[in-house]
Motif scaffolding. Structure first.
Motif, PDB file in Angstrom:
ATOM      1  N   PRO A   2      16.761 -14.931 -25.189  1.00 49.77           N
ATOM      2  CA  PRO A   2      15.991 -15.121 -26.636  1.00 49.77           C
ATOM      3  C   PRO A   2      14.397 -16.290 -26.649  1.00 49.77           C
ATOM      4  CG  PRO A   2      17.346 -14.050 -27.666  1.00 49.77           C
ATOM      5  CD  PRO A   2      17.371 -14.997 -26.332  1.00 49.77           C
ATOM      6  N   GLU A   3      13.131 -15.866 -26.856  1.00 50.44           N
ATOM      7  CA  GLU A   3      12.274 -16.980 -26.704  1.00 50.44           C
ATOM      8  C   GLU A   3      12.534 -17.746 -28.728  1.00 50.44           C
ATOM      9  OE1 GLU A   3       8.966 -17.275 -23.438  1.00 50.44           O
ATOM     10  OE2 GLU A   3       8.296 -15.786 -26.147  1.00 50.44           O
ATOM     11  N   THR A   4      12.648 -19.020 -28.552  1.00 48.54           N
ATOM     12  CA  THR A   4      12.162 -19.698 -29.993  1.00 48.54           C
ATOM     13  C   THR A   4      11.133 -20.041 -29.658  1.00 48.54           C
ATOM     14  OG1 THR A   4      13.826 -21.698 -29.075  1.00 48.54           O
ATOM     15  CG2 THR A   4      14.709 -19.483 -29.699  1.00 48.54           C
ATOM     16  N   ALA A   5      10.698 -20.678 -31.541  1.00 46.20           N
ATOM     17  CA  ALA A   5       9.659 -21.875 -31.085  1.00 46.20           C
ATOM     18  C   ALA A   5       9.832 -23.015 -30.494  1.00 46.20           C
ATOM     19  CB  ALA A   5      10.006 -22.174 -32.960  1.00 46.20           C
ATOM     20  N   GLY A   6      11.251 -23.773 -29.397  1.00 49.79           N
ATOM     21  CA  GLY A   6      11.863 -24.623 -29.197  1.00 49.79           C
ATOM     22  C   GLY A   6      11.403 -24.660 -27.758  1.00 49.79           C
ATOM     23  N   ASN A   7      11.372 -22.683 -27.326  1.00 48.68           N
ATOM     24  CA  ASN A   7      11.265 -23.283 -25.585  1.00 48.68           C
ATOM     25  C   ASN A   7      10.240 -22.260 -25.589  1.00 48.68           C
ATOM     26  OD1 ASN A   7      12.036 -20.631 -26.362  1.00 48.68           O
ATOM     27  ND2 ASN A   7      14.315 -20.695 -25.164  1.00 48.68           N
ATOM     28  N   ARG A   8       9.372 -21.591 -26.201  1.00 48.63           N
ATOM     29  CA  ARG A   8       7.851 -20.787 -26.090  1.00 48.63           C
ATOM     30  C   ARG A   8       6.980 -21.647 -25.174  1.00 48.63           C
ATOM     31  NH1 ARG A   8       7.098 -19.154 -31.228  1.00 48.63           N
ATOM     32  NH2 ARG A   8       8.112 -17.885 -31.179  1.00 48.63           N
ATOM     33  N   ASP A   9       6.418 -20.415 -24.407  1.00 48.74           N
ATOM     34  CA  ASP A   9       5.451 -20.743 -22.798  1.00 48.74           C
ATOM     35  C   ASP A   9       3.715 -21.080 -24.185  1.00 48.74           C
ATOM     36  OD1 ASP A   9       3.643 -21.289 -21.378  1.00 48.74           O
ATOM     37  OD2 ASP A   9       5.105 -20.751 -19.520  1.00 48.74           O
ATOM     38  N   GLU A  10       3.957 -22.185 -24.565  1.00 49.81           N
ATOM     39  CA  GLU A  10       2.242 -22.888 -25.000  1.00 49.81           C
ATOM     40  C   GLU A  10       1.172 -22.518 -23.775  1.00 49.81           C
ATOM     41  OE1 GLU A  10       2.697 -21.783 -27.807  1.00 49.81           O
ATOM     42  OE2 GLU A  10       4.189 -21.875 -28.884  1.00 49.81           O
ATOM     43  N   TRP A  11       1.572 -22.374 -23.220  1.00 49.06           N
ATOM     44  CA  TRP A  11       0.541 -22.779 -21.621  1.00 49.06           C
ATOM     45  C   TRP A  11      -0.612 -21.891 -21.770  1.00 49.06           C
ATOM     46  CZ3 TRP A  11      -0.153 -27.631 -18.682  1.00 49.06           C
ATOM     47  CH2 TRP A  11       0.951 -28.265 -19.095  1.00 49.06           C
ATOM     48  N   ILE A  12      -1.944 -22.304 -21.116  1.00 46.23           N
ATOM     49  CA  ILE A  12      -2.944 -21.306 -21.412  1.00 46.23           C
ATOM     50  C   ILE A  12      -3.170 -21.582 -19.091  1.00 46.23           C
ATOM     51  CG2 ILE A  12      -5.377 -20.981 -21.279  1.00 46.23           C
ATOM     52  CD1 ILE A  12      -3.768 -19.919 -23.653  1.00 46.23           C
ATOM     53  N   TYR A  13      -3.533 -20.872 -19.288  1.00 50.23           N
ATOM     54  CA  TYR A  13      -2.854 -20.291 -17.309  1.00 50.23           C
ATOM     55  C   TYR A  13      -4.233 -20.045 -16.534  1.00 50.23           C
ATOM     56  CZ  TYR A  13       1.863 -21.267 -17.697  1.00 50.23           C
ATOM     57  OH  TYR A  13       2.958 -21.064 -18.275  1.00 50.23           O
ATOM     58  N   VAL A  14      -5.365 -20.726 -16.490  1.00 51.15           N
ATOM     59  CA  VAL A  14      -6.651 -20.500 -15.479  1.00 51.15           C
ATOM     60  C   VAL A  14      -6.646 -20.159 -14.845  1.00 51.15           C
ATOM     61  CG1 VAL A  14      -9.282 -21.048 -16.024  1.00 51.15           C
ATOM     62  CG2 VAL A  14      -7.005 -22.494 -17.175  1.00 51.15           C
ATOM     63  N   VAL A  15      -6.276 -18.974 -14.418  1.00 55.01           N
ATOM     64  CA  VAL A  15      -6.298 -17.863 -13.430  1.00 55.01           C
ATOM     65  C   VAL A  15      -7.504 -17.855 -12.689  1.00 55.01           C
ATOM     66  CG1 VAL A  15      -5.518 -16.096 -12.349  1.00 55.01           C
ATOM     67  CG2 VAL A  15      -4.434 -16.526 -14.187  1.00 55.01           C
ATOM     68  N   THR A  16      -7.588 -18.176 -10.889  1.00 57.81           N
ATOM     69  CA  THR A  16      -8.817 -18.386 -10.701  1.00 57.81           C
ATOM     70  C   THR A  16      -8.831 -18.190  -9.129  1.00 57.81           C
ATOM     71  OG1 THR A  16      -9.179 -20.909 -11.650  1.00 57.81           O
ATOM     72  CG2 THR A  16     -10.649 -20.370 -10.096  1.00 57.81           C
ATOM     73  N   ASP A  17     -10.133 -17.244  -8.760  1.00 51.99           N
ATOM     74  CA  ASP A  17     -10.260 -16.987  -7.416  1.00 51.99           C
ATOM     75  C   ASP A  17     -11.440 -16.907  -6.974  1.00 51.99           C
ATOM     76  OD1 ASP A  17      -9.406 -14.884  -5.793  1.00 51.99           O
ATOM     77  OD2 ASP A  17     -11.533 -14.347  -5.755  1.00 51.99           O
ATOM     78  N   ILE A  18     -11.857 -17.221  -5.779  1.00 55.17           N
ATOM     79  CA  ILE A  18     -13.225 -18.127  -5.485  1.00 55.17           C
ATOM     80  C   ILE A  18     -13.303 -16.833  -4.145  1.00 55.17           C
ATOM     81  CG2 ILE A  18     -12.571 -20.356  -5.791  1.00 55.17           C
ATOM     82  CD1 ILE A  18     -12.532 -21.114  -2.985  1.00 55.17           C
ATOM     83  N   GLU A  19     -14.774 -17.079  -4.409  1.00 59.06           N
ATOM     84  CA  GLU A  19     -15.196 -16.286  -3.158  1.00 59.06           C
ATOM     85  C   GLU A  19     -16.441 -17.489  -1.877  1.00 59.06           C
ATOM     86  OE1 GLU A  19     -14.234 -13.629  -1.793  1.00 59.06           O
ATOM     87  OE2 GLU A  19     -13.277 -12.993  -3.572  1.00 59.06           O
ATOM     88  N   VAL A  20     -15.643 -17.324  -0.731  1.00 55.91           N
ATOM     89  CA  VAL A  20     -16.530 -18.467   0.356  1.00 55.91           C
ATOM     90  C   VAL A  20     -17.139 -17.910   0.951  1.00 55.91           C
ATOM     91  CG1 VAL A  20     -15.019 -20.629  -0.745  1.00 55.91           C
ATOM     92  CG2 VAL A  20     -14.433 -19.472   1.410  1.00 55.91           C
TER      93      VAL A  20
END
Length: 207
Positions: A2-20
């Protein structure tokens, strides 16, 4: 486990797609891109979408341009009402900086999309996607996440077999892969949440 305050993933993932309009940054141009910021739990924290003017002196690659002519809606979405590149990148930097940290750039695959975004950031801003150890003012944190590689690891398949059409549509939130940057970024953001949940399930103790 189980996740706890010590191992919770606090990251924000900036999911990006491009058209070239070709394979090479500089010779060709990134015509549009979009980023969707999500937590590891799949909660969206914001989105950014832009259509860019072509780079000065650049031209579309003939093969890429011919492919786009078979997908006119995608070409229209990538080229309608383009904005000056410096203005777009200034707004993008401000948007990323407004997100809670730490923030990790994420793309599928990062070697292609990340290379293009890094080129544009370094040419028009003081930042990059992956910044070196002596660059103190950073836009993104961490090494960046290749969504394609992560998906391959989670599902136990070779990376070369992973594509937008090789995984179940519901893993993308049933969002069609339209080659409109914001649609594809949202699909990939949903996929990331699915993969995180599956990875956590694999780590859970049996029984």
């Amino acid at each position: 486990m189980p996740e706890t305050a010590g191992n919770r993933d606090e990251w924000i993932y900036v999911v990006t797609d491009i058209e070239v309009d070709g394979p090479w940054p500089g010779a060709n141009s990134m015509r549009s891109f979009a980023s969707v910021a999500v937590t590891a739990d799949g909660e969206e924290r914001g989105a950014f979408e832009a259509v860019l003017e072509p780079l000065p002196g650049a031209a579309p690659n003939p093969d890429t341009y011919a492919w786009f002519q078979t997908h006119p809606e995608a070409w229209a979405a990538a080229t309608t009402d383009p904005q000056p590149i410096p203005q777009v990148l200034t707004r993008y930097v401000a948007w990323v900086q407004s997100l809670p940290g730490p923030r990790m750039f994420t793309a599928s695959p990062i070697a292609f999309d990340g290379n293009w975004v890094d080129y544009y950031l370094r040419r028009f801003t003081p930042y990059g996607v992956i910044q070196g150890p002596y660059e103190k003012d950073r836009l993104f944190d961490g090494p960046g996440l290749c969504l394609r590689s992560y998906a391959a690891a989670v599902v136990g398949r070779p990376v070369a077999e992973i594509s937008a059409g090789s995984l179940p549509a519901e893993w993308y939130g049933d969002i069609p892969h339209t080659h409109r940057a914001i649609d594809d970024a949202r699909g990939y953001a949903h996929l990331l949440g699915v993969l995180f949940r599956r990875a956590r399930a694999l780590q859970a103790p049996a029984g």
